[in-house]
Design a protein around this motif. Structure first.
Motif, short mmCIF file in Angstrom:
data_model
loop_
_atom_site.label_atom_id
_atom_site.label_comp_id
_atom_site.label_asym_id
_atom_site.label_seq_id
_atom_site.Cartn_x
_atom_site.Cartn_y
_atom_site.Cartn_z
N THR A 23 1.70 5.07 0.89
CA THR A 23 1.38 5.95 2.00
C THR A 23 1.72 7.39 1.60
OG1 THR A 23 3.50 5.30 3.00
CG2 THR A 23 1.52 4.19 3.78
N ASN A 33 -11.87 2.00 5.54
CA ASN A 33 -10.61 1.61 6.13
C ASN A 33 -10.77 1.48 7.64
OD1 ASN A 33 -8.12 2.28 7.65
ND2 ASN A 33 -7.15 2.43 5.65
N TYR A 41 -12.84 -4.43 5.95
CA TYR A 41 -11.55 -3.84 6.34
C TYR A 41 -11.56 -3.62 7.84
CZ TYR A 41 -7.30 -1.09 5.08
OH TYR A 41 -6.02 -0.62 4.92
N SER A 46 -5.59 -6.56 4.34
CA SER A 46 -5.33 -5.23 3.80
C SER A 46 -4.13 -4.57 4.46
CB SER A 46 -6.57 -4.35 3.97
OG SER A 46 -7.62 -4.81 3.15
N GLU A 47 -3.82 -4.96 5.67
CA GLU A 47 -2.62 -4.49 6.39
C GLU A 47 -2.29 -5.57 7.41
OE1 GLU A 47 -3.06 -0.60 8.26
OE2 GLU A 47 -4.75 -0.16 6.92
N TRP A 48 -1.03 -5.60 7.83
CA TRP A 48 -0.67 -6.40 9.00
C TRP A 48 0.55 -5.76 9.66
CZ3 TRP A 48 0.91 -7.97 4.15
CH2 TRP A 48 2.28 -8.22 3.98
N TYR A 49 0.66 -5.98 10.97
CA TYR A 49 1.72 -5.35 11.75
C TYR A 49 2.30 -6.32 12.75
CZ TYR A 49 -0.30 -1.19 9.70
OH TYR A 49 -0.78 -0.27 8.80
N THR A 58 0.84 -1.20 0.00
CA THR A 58 0.00 0.00 0.00
C THR A 58 0.87 1.25 0.00
OG1 THR A 58 -1.79 -1.12 1.18
CG2 THR A 58 -1.74 1.29 1.30
N ASP A 95 -7.62 -6.47 8.66
CA ASP A 95 -6.23 -6.17 8.97
C ASP A 95 -6.00 -6.51 10.42
OD1 ASP A 95 -7.21 -4.05 10.47
OD2 ASP A 95 -5.87 -2.57 9.61
N TYR A 130 1.31 -5.16 2.22
CA TYR A 130 2.19 -4.59 3.22
C TYR A 130 2.03 -3.08 3.24
CZ TYR A 130 6.60 -3.44 5.59
OH TYR A 130 7.55 -2.95 6.45
N TRP A 131 1.85 -2.52 4.44
CA TRP A 131 1.70 -1.07 4.59
C TRP A 131 3.10 -0.46 4.62
CZ3 TRP A 131 -2.83 1.77 4.77
CH2 TRP A 131 -2.71 3.11 5.14
#
Length: 459
Positions: free
Chosen positions: A76, A197, A239, A326-329, A74, A287, A363-364
């Motif tokens: 930013t 989001n 999301y 959609s994102e992961w951390y 993604t 996410d 990946y963000w």
């Protein structure tokens, strides 16, 4: 492992290069950068051609027709469309070597207000980002977030960026849906749309839970409008962040649990409502972080990543929709990890995501203007001859090439518990989760690892 010729266990080449070389030569090959680009980009770098609304190009990758996009990233606030032409060219050239799916929001994260006043459109910055994705040959994905101020009680013609996370008010759901449809029509080569989001602005303070009714109303309006713009468009949601509470906490804990803790019951309730009341969906987007809501990682930073596979399997039980992360951390806010340490934890997390059978994972990218940027995909301001790609981009490329959607993973093992492994019939990824060098047998073969080393092997 077979006795056939194979590359050295720690040869520093991507999975794509190894597979291409093995296919062409039947053994190990050394490829130049030019040959790599030819193999990965189909013998040429995609270029922009043709004309479209406002003079923007139609070129790039052909429209995708399914939800199995695989691994991507993604954009930013700061990305490869900065002001420096040489920097921009270097990054675009690097991203073109192995095109990846790329996500852009319609407002925020590098895009300006697309409709400052009702009927007054400004797509310049969004055009720039979509054009960037096309130039690299990537598959564009649009996140339909966030909303102009006048849709959420603000004054038309003004943009207060401190209110970016506010949702449109219910009387403007149809206005946001109409804006979404207009954007879908403006970019006819874009086929994938995510609605909103992380349920930003959809928190019911009075009841202490997500306003899943309001979000679902917005989702259904947007879904209808974007599908009406082109029935081939693929639309998904919600999301929703897979927030969890730490082990031993009962408040808001659900039955979805593991050594990492348990999902927040309010998340489960929101998902269940959306699944029951959506008018349609082509994929299920979520996410999340391996850390619990208190920023803790249980039992440790590597084992905590098992949350992704546990939640992935649970989501597949809940719904037959293709699963998108959609994102992961993986990093608590005060981690301060070194680059190799961060990459090792990320690789382990991506292994667990892969085990949960995702159709797509993005990946963000934490790109910033300058200085230290652990986890960034590319280097800012590269000088001539500098390597542009950073470790996380190489890792993302490796996963995209070796473990696409639907990969059938083999049963593999390492004789040292500090080494995590994942692989299929062709390729193995091994990660040393220790800060010390070690030797371990991976699938019966000895491998020497440096501290936190991430190693691709060919079976």
């Amino acid at each position: 492992m077979t006795d056939a010729p194979r590359e050295p266990p720690r040869q520093a080449v991507s999975a794509t290069l190894r597979r291409a070389a093995a296919h062409l030569t039947g053994g190990t090959a050394v490829l130049t950068a030019t040959a790599t680009a030819v193999l990965l980009a189909g013998c040429s770098t995609p270029s922009d051609s043709g004309s479209r609304e406002a003079g923007w190009e139609r070129g790039g990758a052909p429209p995708a027709t399914d939800t199995g996009l695989g691994w991507g990233f993604t954009h930013t606030q700061r990305s490869a469309d900065g002001n420096d032409p040489e920097e921009r060219k270097a990054i675009v050239d690097e991203l073109s070597v192995q095109p990846l799916p790329q996500v852009q929001a319609i407002m925020g994260w590098g895009a300006g207000n697309p409709e400052p006043s009702p009927g007054d459109y400004d797509f310049e910055s969004l055009d720039s980002r979509i054009s960037l994705i096309r130039r690299t040959g990537g598959t564009p994905v649009i996140t339909l977030c966030c909303a102009p101020d006048w849709m959420k009680g603000g004054k038309a013609g003004r943009t207060d960026w401190s209110r970016i996370e506010e949702a449109p008010s219910p009387e403007h759901y149809d206005d946001f849906a109409a804006l979404s449809a207009r954007i879908a029509e403006r970019y006819p080569d874009v086929r994938h749309f995510v609605v909103w989001n992380e349920l930003k602005g959809f928190w019911n303070r009075d009841e202490g839970r997500w306003d899943y009714e309001g979000y679902t109303r917005l989702y259904n309006a947007v879904h209808k409008a974007v599908k009406k713009a082109d029935r081939r468009n693929l639309v998904g949601g919600p999301y929703l962040g897979m927030d969890s509470v730490p082990p031993g906490q009962s408040h808001h804990a659900s039955a979805v649990r593991g050594p990492w803790g348990s999902l927040d019951q309010r998340v489960v309730d929101a998902l269940d409502y959306w699944l029951a009341h959506r008018t349609g969906a082509d994929f299920l987007a979520v996410d999340g972080s391996s850390a619990a809501r208190d920023d803790s990682l249980s039992p440790d930073r590597f084992a905590a990543t098992e949350k992704f596979s546990d939640v992935g399997r649970w989501l597949h039980e809940r719904s037959s929709l293709p699963l998108w992360w959609s994102e992961w951390y993986v990093t608590p806010s005060d981690a301060g990890w070194r680059e190799d340490e961060h990459t090792a934890v990320q690789a382990t997390a991506m292994m667990e995501i892969a085990r949960g059978d995702p159709a797509a994972a993005f990946y963000w990218n934490p790109q910033q203007a300058g200085g230290r940027c652990t986890g960034c995909l590319w280097r800012n301001g590269p000088a001539p001859g500098d390597e542009v790609a950073r470790p996380m981009l190489e890792l993302l490329r490796g996963f995209a090439a070796a473990f696409p959607p639907g990969t059938e993973f083999a049963t593999l093992w390492a004789d040292d518990a500090r080494v995590r492994v994942l692989g299929d019939a062709d390729t193995v990824l091994a990660v040393n989760t220790s800060g010390r060098a070690l030797r371990a047998e991976v699938d019966g073969e000895p491998v020497d690892f440096g501290p936190y080393e991430v190693t691709w092997l060919q079976r």
